[in-house]
Scaffold this active site. Sequence first.
Site, PDB file in Angstrom:
ATOM      1  N   GLY A 280      39.664  40.263  41.002  1.00 20.22           N
ATOM      2  CA  GLY A 280      39.210  41.632  41.289  1.00 20.22           C
ATOM      3  C   GLY A 280      39.528  42.004  42.727  1.00 20.22           C
TER       4      GLY A 280
ATOM      5  N   VAL B  24      47.209  38.097  58.119  1.00 22.37           N
ATOM      6  CA  VAL B  24      48.016  36.910  57.779  1.00 22.37           C
ATOM      7  C   VAL B  24      49.467  37.140  58.218  1.00 22.37           C
ATOM      8  CG1 VAL B  24      48.971  35.557  55.855  1.00 22.37           C
ATOM      9  CG2 VAL B  24      46.546  36.197  55.838  1.00 22.37           C
TER      10      VAL B  24
ATOM     11  N   ARG C 130      45.329  39.166  36.648  1.00 19.78           N
ATOM     12  CA  ARG C 130      44.782  37.924  36.102  1.00 19.78           C
ATOM     13  C   ARG C 130      45.917  37.357  35.239  1.00 19.78           C
ATOM     14  NH1 ARG C 130      39.411  38.839  37.510  1.00 19.78           N
ATOM     15  NH2 ARG C 130      38.713  40.970  37.229  1.00 19.78           N
TER      16      ARG C 130
ATOM     17  N   ASP D 184      36.442  32.993  42.936  1.00 20.13           N
ATOM     18  CA  ASP D 184      36.388  31.643  42.356  1.00 20.13           C
ATOM     19  C   ASP D 184      37.545  31.349  41.400  1.00 20.13           C
ATOM     20  OD1 ASP D 184      35.353  33.417  40.545  1.00 20.13           O
ATOM     21  OD2 ASP D 184      33.481  32.346  40.197  1.00 20.13           O
TER      22      ASP D 184
ATOM     23  N   THR E 183      36.122  39.127  47.507  1.00 17.00           N
ATOM     24  CA  THR E 183      35.420  39.591  46.297  1.00 17.00           C
ATOM     25  C   THR E 183      34.213  40.411  46.724  1.00 17.00           C
ATOM     26  OG1 THR E 183      33.962  38.934  44.473  1.00 17.00           O
ATOM     27  CG2 THR E 183      34.292  37.291  46.181  1.00 17.00           C
ATOM     28  N   ILE E 184      33.974  41.492  46.008  1.00 19.31           N
ATOM     29  CA  ILE E 184      32.808  42.312  46.381  1.00 19.31           C
ATOM     30  C   ILE E 184      31.501  41.619  46.021  1.00 19.31           C
ATOM     31  CG2 ILE E 184      34.071  44.494  46.169  1.00 19.31           C
ATOM     32  CD1 ILE E 184      32.450  44.971  43.532  1.00 19.31           C
ATOM     33  N   ASP E 185      31.568  40.578  45.184  1.00 22.03           N
ATOM     34  CA  ASP E 185      30.336  39.979  44.646  1.00 22.03           C
ATOM     35  C   ASP E 185      29.564  39.107  45.639  1.00 22.03           C
ATOM     36  OD1 ASP E 185      30.753  41.205  42.247  1.00 22.03           O
ATOM     37  OD2 ASP E 185      31.684  39.479  41.284  1.00 22.03           O
TER      38      ASP E 185
ATOM     39  N   ASP F  27      29.659  35.992  46.099  1.00 24.69           N
ATOM     40  CA  ASP F  27      29.063  34.866  45.376  1.00 24.69           C
ATOM     41  C   ASP F  27      29.735  33.525  45.680  1.00 24.69           C
ATOM     42  OD1 ASP F  27      31.437  35.538  44.158  1.00 24.69           O
ATOM     43  OD2 ASP F  27      30.688  35.398  42.113  1.00 24.69           O
TER      44      ASP F  27
ATOM     45  N   ARG G  57      28.721  40.321  37.870  1.00 23.79           N
ATOM     46  CA  ARG G  57      28.702  39.674  36.561  1.00 23.79           C
ATOM     47  C   ARG G  57      27.806  38.433  36.581  1.00 23.79           C
ATOM     48  NH1 ARG G  57      34.497  39.447  34.440  1.00 23.79           N
ATOM     49  NH2 ARG G  57      34.736  38.429  36.440  1.00 23.79           N
TER      50      ARG G  57
ATOM     51  N   GLU H  83      12.651  51.074  43.311  1.00 23.83           N
ATOM     52  CA  GLU H  83      11.326  50.593  42.902  1.00 23.83           C
ATOM     53  C   GLU H  83      11.413  49.171  42.330  1.00 23.83           C
ATOM     54  OE1 GLU H  83      11.998  53.863  42.868  1.00 23.83           O
ATOM     55  OE2 GLU H  83      10.338  54.241  44.249  1.00 23.83           O
TER      56      GLU H  83
HETATM   57  O1  F6P Z   1      35.262  41.715  41.498  1.00 25.19           O
HETATM   58  C1  F6P Z   1      34.206  41.100  40.817  1.00 25.19           C
HETATM   59  C2  F6P Z   1      33.747  42.003  39.759  1.00 25.19           C
HETATM   60  O2  F6P Z   1      33.500  43.189  40.410  1.00 25.19           O
HETATM   61  C3  F6P Z   1      32.532  41.640  38.928  1.00 25.19           C
HETATM   62  O3  F6P Z   1      31.297  41.922  39.503  1.00 25.19           O
HETATM   63  C4  F6P Z   1      32.788  42.406  37.661  1.00 25.19           C
HETATM   64  O4  F6P Z   1      32.109  41.917  36.579  1.00 25.19           O
HETATM   65  C5  F6P Z   1      34.255  42.252  37.510  1.00 25.19           C
HETATM   66  O5  F6P Z   1      34.771  42.194  38.822  1.00 25.19           O
HETATM   67  C6  F6P Z   1      34.916  43.291  36.686  1.00 25.19           C
HETATM   68  O6  F6P Z   1      36.289  43.237  36.888  1.00 25.19           O
HETATM   69  P1  F6P Z   1      37.383  43.837  35.918  1.00 25.19           P
HETATM   70  O7  F6P Z   1      36.720  44.929  35.150  1.00 25.19           O
HETATM   71  O8  F6P Z   1      38.429  44.339  36.816  1.00 25.19           O
HETATM   72  O9  F6P Z   1      37.838  42.732  35.063  1.00 25.19           O
END
Ligand code: F6P
Length: 323
Positions: free
Chosen positions: A11, A23, A72, A103, A127-129, A131, A173, A189
Amino acid sequence: MKTIAVFTSGGDAPGMNACIRAVVRSAIHFGLDVYGIKRGYEGMIKGEFKKMSANSVSGIIQTGGTILRSARSDAFRTPEGRQKAYEQLKKKGIEGIVAIGGDGTFTGAQVFMQEYPDLAIVGCPGTIDNDLYGTDFTIGYDTAINTAMNAIDNIKDTANAHDRLFFVEVMGRDAGFIALSSGIASGAEAVMVPESKTSIDKLIQTLEENFQKKKNASIVVVAEGDDAGGAFQVAEAVKKRFSRYEIKVCILGHLQRGGRPTCMDRVRASRMGIAAVKALMEGQKGVMIGEWHRSIKYVPFEKAIKHNAELNPTLLEMVKILA
Ligand code: F6P
């Protein structure tokens, strides 16, 4: 080491371009040749390489997305695909690679290096997550939480105008970082995250208490990977037993992935990009560049992927105190 390459994978995240720029420019600064590989591992297999100059990365630090594109790759999951990728790299004399991703990207890099030990791959956490273990923040996270926060602010305006309860779904996710930060920052809330068990009973109790406190509207932020399901499922479950407000759902979705990176993301990405090139020159491989308590750290891929960053439980507690 004379020749390196850089690619983005998985992503996309705001700040990836700033990292690519760092880089490329630092590699040139240190006297290395540098290639950009298009579309991640997929482009590596197909030989989509472009020799980069300082000019190739002009005017990109402020842009979201990735100039190298992302993908991907199913083919890279096979030994034949990885062999093709290796042969393409050898044709260009590439010895070191900076992989910007999450990851999945680092898992692929690990397998690749086990099969071809002469390759050196160093990662930058993109990654925005947020994680990945071993870095306080990943590239793109700061921008994403600000985007989510701004969107929730807008939703609050209309929720208040119509006395409504909104379930807002944010990305994540497997992780609740975006939900937790954007939820706290927008005064939600309640926040529901995959890391803690969701109780619909407790949620309804909180909403009822807020109603009794004379709140005319409420916001519940739901991470897409929450154990109770996404925002639609949680909203359905609540609707059956709680009718104080009209209920609406808003899925923020991919708008959280794009946009101009924040200052923090640009600086972090630039610092990590330079650190990755230096790491390769030092002979490092199989490590992710982490920013840990403000210092650069080398985090073995295995740790970064498997140990998963943990949510701070005191932040979850904050939501309850402040609601
Ligand atoms: O980049 C990580 C993420 O944003 C997850 O939080 C999300 O589930 C996923 O990518 C969705 O990615 P895509 O819809 O591009 O497969």
